[in-house]
Scaffold this active site. Structure first.
Site, mmCIF file in Angstrom:
data_model
loop_
_atom_site.group_PDB
_atom_site.id
_atom_site.type_symbol
_atom_site.label_atom_id
_atom_site.label_comp_id
_atom_site.label_asym_id
_atom_site.label_seq_id
_atom_site.Cartn_x
_atom_site.Cartn_y
_atom_site.Cartn_z
ATOM 1 N N HIS A 60 127.931 4.710 91.138
ATOM 2 C CA HIS A 60 127.724 4.070 90.242
ATOM 3 C C HIS A 60 126.882 4.406 88.803
ATOM 4 O O HIS A 60 125.798 4.914 89.121
ATOM 5 C CB HIS A 60 127.203 2.628 90.510
ATOM 6 C CG HIS A 60 126.897 1.411 89.529
ATOM 7 N ND1 HIS A 60 128.089 0.881 88.979
ATOM 8 C CD2 HIS A 60 125.868 1.039 88.928
ATOM 9 C CE1 HIS A 60 127.392 0.194 88.029
ATOM 10 N NE2 HIS A 60 126.191 0.379 88.020
ATOM 11 N N HIS A 105 135.656 -2.118 93.419
ATOM 12 C CA HIS A 105 136.316 -3.335 92.853
ATOM 13 C C HIS A 105 137.758 -3.118 92.450
ATOM 14 O O HIS A 105 137.947 -2.039 92.466
ATOM 15 C CB HIS A 105 135.133 -3.292 91.743
ATOM 16 C CG HIS A 105 135.014 -2.247 90.640
ATOM 17 N ND1 HIS A 105 136.027 -1.542 89.996
ATOM 18 C CD2 HIS A 105 134.193 -1.333 91.122
ATOM 19 C CE1 HIS A 105 135.651 -0.519 89.606
ATOM 20 N NE2 HIS A 105 134.180 -0.286 90.190
ATOM 21 N N HIS A 116 137.489 -2.968 86.673
ATOM 22 C CA HIS A 116 137.414 -1.958 85.554
ATOM 23 C C HIS A 116 137.829 -0.759 86.293
ATOM 24 O O HIS A 116 137.719 -0.627 87.389
ATOM 25 C CB HIS A 116 136.184 -1.929 84.664
ATOM 26 C CG HIS A 116 134.983 -1.034 85.652
ATOM 27 N ND1 HIS A 116 134.442 -2.081 86.546
ATOM 28 C CD2 HIS A 116 134.771 -0.021 85.800
ATOM 29 C CE1 HIS A 116 133.593 -1.158 87.242
ATOM 30 N NE2 HIS A 116 133.709 -0.066 86.860
ATOM 31 N N GLU A 135 139.885 2.543 90.946
ATOM 32 C CA GLU A 135 139.136 3.549 91.462
ATOM 33 C C GLU A 135 139.292 3.979 92.958
ATOM 34 O O GLU A 135 139.598 4.982 93.316
ATOM 35 C CB GLU A 135 137.676 3.350 91.231
ATOM 36 C CG GLU A 135 137.572 3.547 89.726
ATOM 37 C CD GLU A 135 136.004 2.742 89.194
ATOM 38 O OE1 GLU A 135 135.230 2.678 90.312
ATOM 39 O OE2 GLU A 135 135.765 2.316 88.308
HETATM 40 ZN ZN LIG Z 1 133.305 1.545 89.780
#
Ligand SMILES: [Zn+2]
Length: 277
Positions: A60, A105, A116, A135
């Site tokens: 992250h 996510h 996102h 992702e």
């Molecule tokens: Zn991410």
């Protein structure tokens, strides 16, 4: 048996708001122990299930969010940025038997808490061979190239649904239920740690390497929220415009494909202007 945990923060317990995941803010400081709790629980579950090594790769933002001092002493943690495979760095070391996506996510343009794909706002959609890509989906294709299964996914409930598509066998734990992009019904860290540890223990049995998948060619299409970002992306060799705010490129391996993706996001983020995007 060695497990790699790719740890992202937007899908962590209690996280629903940009400041929760923005390094340097007081709210991020408050959320770091809850994120660490999820990762700690996953690692403990893998050890319960028979793993003898766990490598945590921070995935992250600046890739320095987790509290190393709160992890089990058997865990090793790769912290900091600039890594060949970014979110799944470590899978190429040759000794990883299973990968866990913790705190993941949903992708850009999809419903989900803090949804996102790599860039928070500028990227409005990513497609891999025509399929909308999170992702999780992209990184699952990368690890498949090394013959390593995705065995556990944690995040909001929609992230678990998304993972059904790219890792149907993996154990999934929803630590919160999506209400909007910035709201969720959250469960406490005590509760989610127990759920994650139990799921990780079961998931350990899935950590069996297979023949590496050579699934190319891979065509990635990206859509941006402004035309000039698409133009900026075409600086990367092989990246061509496909629409006013869209570009595409094709890679023969996922290794090459994800590295070109990284080049595109690096150049595009440098082209974003603070107020006008
Ligand atoms: Zn991410």
């Amino acid at each position: 048996m060695k497990i790699l945990i790719s740890a992202d923060m937007e899908g962590a317990t209690g996280v629903t708001w940009p400041a929760d995941v923005l390094p340097g803010t007081p709210q991020w400081e408050r959320c770091r122990p809850m994120f660490t709790s999820d990762v700690r629980a996953a690692a403990l579950g893998f050890f319960d299930g028979g793993a003898d090594a766990v490598l945590v790769n921070e995935a992250h933002w600046t890739m320095r969010n987790l509290l190393l001092e709160q992890l089990d002493e058997r865990v090793e943690m790769l912290t900091g940025r600039h890594k060949s495979l970014s979110m799944v760095e470590g899978v190429q070391y040759g000794d990883v038997d299973g990968v866990a996506f913790v705190g993941y996510h949903t992708g850009a343009g999809s419903e989900g808490v803090l949804a996102h794909t790599y860039l928070a706002n500028s990227i409005t959609g990513v497609w891999l061979n025509g399929e909308r890509a999170s992702e999780g989906l992209l990184n699952a294709q990368v690890v498949a190239e090394y013959g390593v299964p995705v065995i556990l996914v944690t995040g909001d409930d929609l992230t678990c649904d998304d993972a059904l598509g790219y890792a149907p066998e993996a154990r999934k734990v929803a630590v919160k239920d999506h209400v909007s992009r910035y709201a969720a019904v959250c469960r406490t860290p005590t509760r989610t740690a127990a759920d994650i540890r139990a799921a990780a223990k079961e998931a350990t049995a899935l950590a069996v390497r297979y023949e590496p998948v050579r699934g190319g060619p891979f065509t990635v299409e990206l859509e941006f929220d402004a035309e000039h970002l698409a133009a900026a992306a075409t600086v990367v060799p092989g990246v061509a415009p496909t629409g006013e705010r869209r570009v595409a490129y094709t890679g023969t391996t996922m290794y090459e494909t994800i590295r070109t993706f990284k080049a595109v996001t690096t150049i595009v983020s440098a082209a974003v202007e603070e107020q006008y995007g």
